[in-house]
Write a protein that holds these residues in place. Structure first.
Motif, PDB file in Angstrom:
ATOM      1  N   VAL A 198      50.390  47.994  29.330  1.00 59.23           N
ATOM      2  CA  VAL A 198      49.014  48.267  29.756  1.00 59.23           C
ATOM      3  C   VAL A 198      48.109  47.093  29.389  1.00 59.23           C
ATOM      4  CG1 VAL A 198      47.044  49.817  29.503  1.00 59.23           C
ATOM      5  CG2 VAL A 198      49.382  50.746  29.517  1.00 59.23           C
ATOM      6  N   VAL A 199      48.255  46.620  28.158  1.00 54.54           N
ATOM      7  CA  VAL A 199      47.474  45.458  27.719  1.00 54.54           C
ATOM      8  C   VAL A 199      47.840  44.232  28.553  1.00 54.54           C
ATOM      9  CG1 VAL A 199      47.036  43.897  25.778  1.00 54.54           C
ATOM     10  CG2 VAL A 199      47.223  46.366  25.384  1.00 54.54           C
ATOM     11  N   GLY A 200      49.127  44.059  28.809  1.00 53.87           N
ATOM     12  CA  GLY A 200      49.578  42.915  29.599  1.00 53.87           C
ATOM     13  C   GLY A 200      49.056  42.940  31.021  1.00 53.87           C
ATOM     14  N   ALA A 201      48.962  44.135  31.614  1.00 56.97           N
ATOM     15  CA  ALA A 201      48.424  44.242  32.975  1.00 56.97           C
ATOM     16  C   ALA A 201      46.982  43.748  33.014  1.00 56.97           C
ATOM     17  CB  ALA A 201      48.514  45.684  33.454  1.00 56.97           C
ATOM     18  N   SER A 202      46.200  44.140  32.012  1.00 53.02           N
ATOM     19  CA  SER A 202      44.805  43.700  31.944  1.00 53.02           C
ATOM     20  C   SER A 202      44.715  42.191  31.715  1.00 53.02           C
ATOM     21  CB  SER A 202      44.086  44.447  30.816  1.00 53.02           C
ATOM     22  OG  SER A 202      42.768  43.993  30.668  1.00 53.02           O
ATOM     23  N   MET A 203      45.565  41.678  30.831  1.00 53.43           N
ATOM     24  CA  MET A 203      45.542  40.240  30.541  1.00 53.43           C
ATOM     25  C   MET A 203      45.985  39.411  31.744  1.00 53.43           C
ATOM     26  SD  MET A 203      47.176  40.264  26.693  1.00 53.43           S
ATOM     27  CE  MET A 203      47.267  38.467  26.618  1.00 53.43           C
TER      28      MET A 203
END
Length: 497
Positions: A340-345
């Motif tokens: 989830v964090v990676g998708a945003s980044m």
């Protein structure tokens, strides 16, 4: 005539001489000779014709750069690049009536584009470019000499030319030797070249990926010392070089060069940050190396040519790990919700690099979904869960299949085989449900108009809520028929009321 006989770098060489070089040189084989013969047979009449047009107007013209390099490498050539002593306004006068179409998008930088038959052609005035220390736009000055123009080229392998219409081969900086050595080297001092155009540092990595060439040590040193100069280059130009690098045959080589020289910290800082420190007490994979392996394994599954979205997703799928790393008892490390964090980044980085909206959306969605399969366990998902997997992936499902399989980098052959069999099972279930229920066309069994009739509604947000309820019903229970769907809808609406 052998390459070692080229003591003087600028020699009049005919097409027949070029063929002799291709035959006699150990690095340029008969394969390259055939490519030269084929290209000249297809391009020379047009190039010679254009050369005669310029000569009759009192100007020089030469085929230059990438096309010359690629024909010597036996690679296909689609676009033709020419250079001339004529100024842009004069070029327009000379090609008037010869070209089928002309465009002047790059005329402020000395380039005129045109089309003749099936060929796209660019003609650029002899020139040099340089950047002010704080400017993002190059200053262009025109020259009068082909040899001086070749001096400002990025690399020696791109600083070769053939004068037209006589085919005089011009190689003042040893590009032919570099082709044989598979070497990326600047015509002059790399510090001067990168000072003139910092983007050339990214091009070195790109050619490493595209051609499989080694970058000369002095060039690597200059790239490392001058990495900060990239801050003056526009995001769009950086994006284009990163994309070309990723679409090359050996992107891992180019990416490793970016990281090792510090260039990645300027243009794709999430990549070097994947080099997480690993101590003796906490165990986890090298995320940086893992990501490059996943990229290679994703590429190995491509069947219809390079796929930029898949390659970006494979490279960025774990960029959320550094932010989500935590240590737990027993020496283990966790990365909860890194997808989830990676998708945003990944979305933020690709937006900053000015990628198109559809590329940003597709890559970030793949990063978000790349762990979803691991909830499948040993096949415990219900048909409802499988339908949701397909629905959430949408048009990205084929890419998600490739990314998920590529993400298995374990050296444990038994574990790898088990994961492959499990994913095989999931794909078989998807195929079965697809055949039975047309998952690709997954929709509620009542459309918006029918929902309004059943509930007596006018168009509005309530219809959208009802549509979502019926879609969830479809995902959970599969096809139930319009009558059962209408009954369930009325019951739901009554509860809502």
């Amino acid at each position: 005539m052998r390459i070692k006989d080229y003591a003087i770098r600028v020699l009049p060489v005919t097409c027949e001489d070029l063929r002799s070089i291709a035959v006699s040189n150990d690095g340029l084989t008969m394969k390259h000779q055939a490519a030269i013969t084929e290209l000249l047979g297809r391009v020379t009449p047009l190039a010679d014709d254009l050369g005669r047009v310029f000569a009759s107007a009192g100007h020089e013209l030469a085929l230059v750069g990438g096309p010359v390099r690629d024909v010597l490498l036996g690679r296909s050539v689609s676009d033709l690049d020419f250079t001339t002593d004529a100024r842009p306004e004069r070029i327009l006068e000379i090609v008037d009536g010869w070209a089928d179409a002309v465009w002047t998008i790059g005329i402020e930088f000395g380039t005129v584009g045109l089309r003749k038959g099936d060929h796209q052609i660019e003609i650029t005035t002899y020139r040099s470019e340089s950047y002010d220390t704080k400017s993002r736009k190059p200053e262009v000055s025109y020259g009068t000499s082909l040899e001086d123009d070749l001096a400002r080229r990025d690399f020696a392998v791109n600083a070769m030319a053939a004068r037209l219409p006589g085919h005089e081969f011009v190689d003042p900086y040893g590009g032919l030797d570099d082709l044989r050595a598979k070497l990326i080297r600047t015509p002059g001092r790399p510090e001067d070249s990168f000072g003139d155009d910092p983007l050339r540092m990214l091009r070195a990595a790109r050619f490493s990926s595209q051609l499989g060439f080694t970058v000369a040590p002095e060039v690597v040193t200059a790239m490392t010392e001058m990495a900060g100069r990239l801050e003056i280059v526009s995001a769009e130009r950086i994006r284009d070089e990163i994309s070309k690098l990723l679409m090359g045959a050996r992107p891992r080589d180019g990416l490793a060069l970016l990281v090792d020289t510090g260039l990645a910290a300027q243009v794709l800082p999430e990549l070097p940050k994947l080099r997480l420190e690993i101590d003796e007490h906490h165990r986890h994979k090298d995320v940086y190396d893992h990501s490059l392996i996943v990229l290679e394994q994703a590429i190995a599954q491509e069947k219809d040519g390079p796929d930029l979205v898949l390659r970006l997703a494979a490279l960025l799928h774990d960029i959320g790990k550094p932010k989500t790393r935590s240590f737990v008892e027993g020496g283990r490390v966790t990365f909860h919700h890194h997808e989830v964090v990676g998708a945003s980044m990944s979305k933020a980085r690709l937006v900053a690099l000015r990628y198109p909206k559809d590329v940003v959306a597709d890559v970030s969605r793949l990063v978000e979904l790349h762990l979803r399969f691991h909830g499948y366990g040993k096949g415990e998902w219900t048909d409802s869960a499988v339908r949701r997997y397909v629905r959430d992936a949408g048009h990205l499902l084929p890419r998600l299949h490739k990314l998920t399989r590529a993400d298995c980098t374990t050296r444990n052959k038994r574990k790898a085989a088990a994961l492959a069999r499990t994913y095989d099972d999931l794909e078989l279930r998807i195929a079965r449900l697809e055949q039975e229920e047309e998952l690709a066309k997954l929709r509620p069994e009542l459309d918006g108009h029918e929902i309004q009739q059943v509930l007596g509604l006018q168009p509005g947000p309530e219809v959208g809520k009802a549509y979502k309820f019926l879609l969830d019903l479809r995902l959970d229970q599969g096809p139930v028929g319009k009558e059962a769907a209408s009954t369930a809808l009325r019951e739901w609406w009554q509860d809502q009321s």
